[in-house]
Design an enzyme around this catalytic site. Structure first.
Site, short mmCIF file in Angstrom:
data_model
loop_
_atom_site.label_atom_id
_atom_site.label_comp_id
_atom_site.label_asym_id
_atom_site.label_seq_id
_atom_site.Cartn_x
_atom_site.Cartn_y
_atom_site.Cartn_z
N HIS A 141 0.79 -1.23 0.00
CA HIS A 141 0.00 0.00 0.00
C HIS A 141 0.83 1.29 0.00
O HIS A 141 0.49 2.26 0.68
CB HIS A 141 -0.95 0.02 1.20
CG HIS A 141 -2.02 -1.03 1.16
ND1 HIS A 141 -2.55 -1.52 -0.01
CD2 HIS A 141 -2.67 -1.68 2.17
CE1 HIS A 141 -3.48 -2.44 0.28
NE2 HIS A 141 -3.56 -2.56 1.58
N HIS A 216 -9.86 1.85 0.28
CA HIS A 216 -9.72 0.74 1.22
C HIS A 216 -10.84 0.76 2.27
O HIS A 216 -10.59 0.50 3.45
CB HIS A 216 -8.33 0.80 1.86
CG HIS A 216 -7.80 -0.52 2.27
ND1 HIS A 216 -8.36 -1.28 3.27
CD2 HIS A 216 -6.77 -1.24 1.78
CE1 HIS A 216 -7.67 -2.39 3.40
NE2 HIS A 216 -6.70 -2.40 2.51
N GLU A 350 -11.60 -3.92 -3.07
CA GLU A 350 -10.69 -2.88 -3.56
C GLU A 350 -10.52 -3.06 -5.07
O GLU A 350 -9.86 -3.99 -5.51
CB GLU A 350 -9.34 -3.02 -2.85
CG GLU A 350 -9.45 -3.00 -1.34
CD GLU A 350 -8.28 -3.72 -0.66
OE1 GLU A 350 -7.12 -3.39 -0.95
OE2 GLU A 350 -8.52 -4.63 0.15
C1 BGC Z 1 -4.61 -6.51 2.07
C2 BGC Z 1 -4.58 -7.22 3.40
C3 BGC Z 1 -4.16 -6.23 4.44
C4 BGC Z 1 -5.14 -5.09 4.41
C5 BGC Z 1 -4.77 -4.01 5.39
C6 BGC Z 1 -5.60 -5.43 2.14
O1 BGC Z 1 -5.63 -4.74 0.93
O2 BGC Z 1 -4.89 -7.39 1.01
O3 BGC Z 1 -3.67 -8.30 3.39
O4 BGC Z 1 -4.11 -6.80 5.71
O5 BGC Z 1 -5.16 -4.53 3.14
O6 BGC Z 1 -3.50 -3.62 5.22
#
Ligand code: BGC
Length: 385
Positions: A141, A216, A350
């Site tokens: 991310h 998210h 997402e």
């Molecule tokens: C990921 C997860 C992660 C979450 C929070 C999601 O997009 O796929 O593995 O724990 O984001 O970071």
């Protein structure tokens, strides 16, 4: 009449932004009333940057709150089948909550590259780039200090024929979080009278760079803080998904969902087969699905029904993939209004390009070059049956 307007819409009134017009049927009268995006102070980040909160409302009774830290969706209040309102997304009551380790990217705009990059490294045009690793051996991310969820964006409220909203802009300097090029990003949220929250993303760069932006939001359609999403029923418009290794990096295979717990082509309760993927922290759904629609036009990607509240979420996107994350890393954070976010009590859908696309030749490319414009639309619509 003026005082009535203020009493109906008092909580939506703000200190700036143009007027929008709502037609409200009230007390047998149809009155034309004015609403506007309310802008308020939401405190400061630890380094002293002011954060703003924007409140949007529509004629269907929905209220959405956005904050400028992370261009984040903070609240979404929508009616259930009997008209009862609930806030169905995760968030915090203050900036400190968003800055705390309890924040699992709640409602943020994730970028520059949402999802994982294996080993935190990639090469582009014969040059190797190194990113911070923040998820075991991988980069997740967009980074650790100034990823898109952590920076404060400039928010400009607006009103249009489609509804009211906020345009968030942020220019990420060359080299920020290890990514090449100055990247100018724009995220526009619009709340329509059909209870759609439309998110339009745009980005341009002065040097080739990977870009993969997403929202998210964590949803629980019974209301954020309700104990589980295992009873929600999910449909995904995906015949294939991308299997992952033990660190959640795709193996590169595009595998059919048929005959697996990933087959959501018809509605299935999320909890029906989830334990076949393991139990305990991290185990469960956390996979990218390859959407059947790959032509870049807006199409239905997913639907989720909550039998308790009757709320139904539909997700439309122009993107080729969608990460379905079932909240397997949630561990009971205490957040908005003292509510607790337990294991598998929220889900994310997402819309995105596939994870680790920088290393997979057979995945659609995430490289944006100078002169090109990255565009992505995602619509979350909540109705009730
Ligand atoms: C990921 C997860 C992660 C979450 C929070 C999601 O997009 O796929 O593995 O724990 O984001 O970071």
């Amino acid at each position: 009449m003026h005082s009535q307007r203020r009493s109906i819409l008092g909580s939506f009134m703000g200190r700036r932004c143009r007027l929008s017009v709502l037609i409200l049927a009230w007390g047998g009268l149809t009155a034309e009333v004015s609403a506007e995006v309310k802008v308020s102070d939401f405190g400061k980040t630890a380094d002293g940057t002011p954060v703003e909160e924007f409140t949007l409302a529509n004629s269907s009774g929905s209220i959405v709150k956005l904050i400028s830290r992370g261009a984040t969706l903070k609240e979404w209040h929508v009616p259930d089948k009997s008209g009862k309102m609930a806030d169905v997304v995760f968030g915090f009551d203050d900036v400190a909550g968003y800055e705390s380790p309890a924040n699992g990217y709640f409602g943020c705009t994730a970028g520059r590259v949402a999802n994982r990059i294996a080993g935190g490294k990639f090469s582009l045009d014969s040059k190797e780039y190194t990113l911070a690793t923040n998820d075991g051996p991988n980069a997740l991310h967009g980074g650790v200090q100034r990823s898109f969820d952590k920076v404060v964006w400039k928010g400009t409220p607006f009103e249009s024929a489609d509804g009211e909203g906020v345009v968030f802009t942020y220019t990420s300097p060359d080299g920020e979080e290890g990514y090449p090029g100055t990247l100018a990003a724009k995220v526009t949220y619009t709340l329509t009278d059909k209870n759609e929250l439309r998110i339009d993303y745009e980005a341009t760069t002065d040097q080739a760079s990977p870009v993969n932006l997403t929202n998210h939001a964590y949803f629980n359609l019974s209301g954020a803080g309700s104990p589980t999403i295992n009873n929600h029923e999910l449909m995904l418009a995906a015949d294939h998904y991308t299997p992952v290794d033990s660190t959640l990096i795709p193996t590169g295979e595009i595998a059919p969902v048929a005959g697996t717990p990933f087959d959501f082509r018809q509605f299935h309760a999320i909890g029906e087969r989830v334990d076949q993927l393991g139990t305990g922290t991290g185990a469960g759904y956390d996979h990218n699905f390859v959407l059947n629609n790959q032509d870049g036009k807006l199409a239905l990607a997913a639907k989720v029904r909550d039998p308790n509240s009757g709320r139904v979420l539909a997700v439309y996107t122009t993107e080729p993939g969608i990460q379905f994350y079932g909240g397997n890393f949630l561990t009971g954070a205490i957040a908005k209004g003292g509510k607790k976010y337990d294991y598998r009590s929220g889900f994310c859908l997402e819309t995105q390009h596939f994870p680790d696309a920088v290393h997979q030749k057979n995945f659609p490319s995430v490289i944006l070059r100078s002169g090109e414009t990255y565009r992505h639309t995602c619509i979350y619509q909540i109705t009730s049956d």
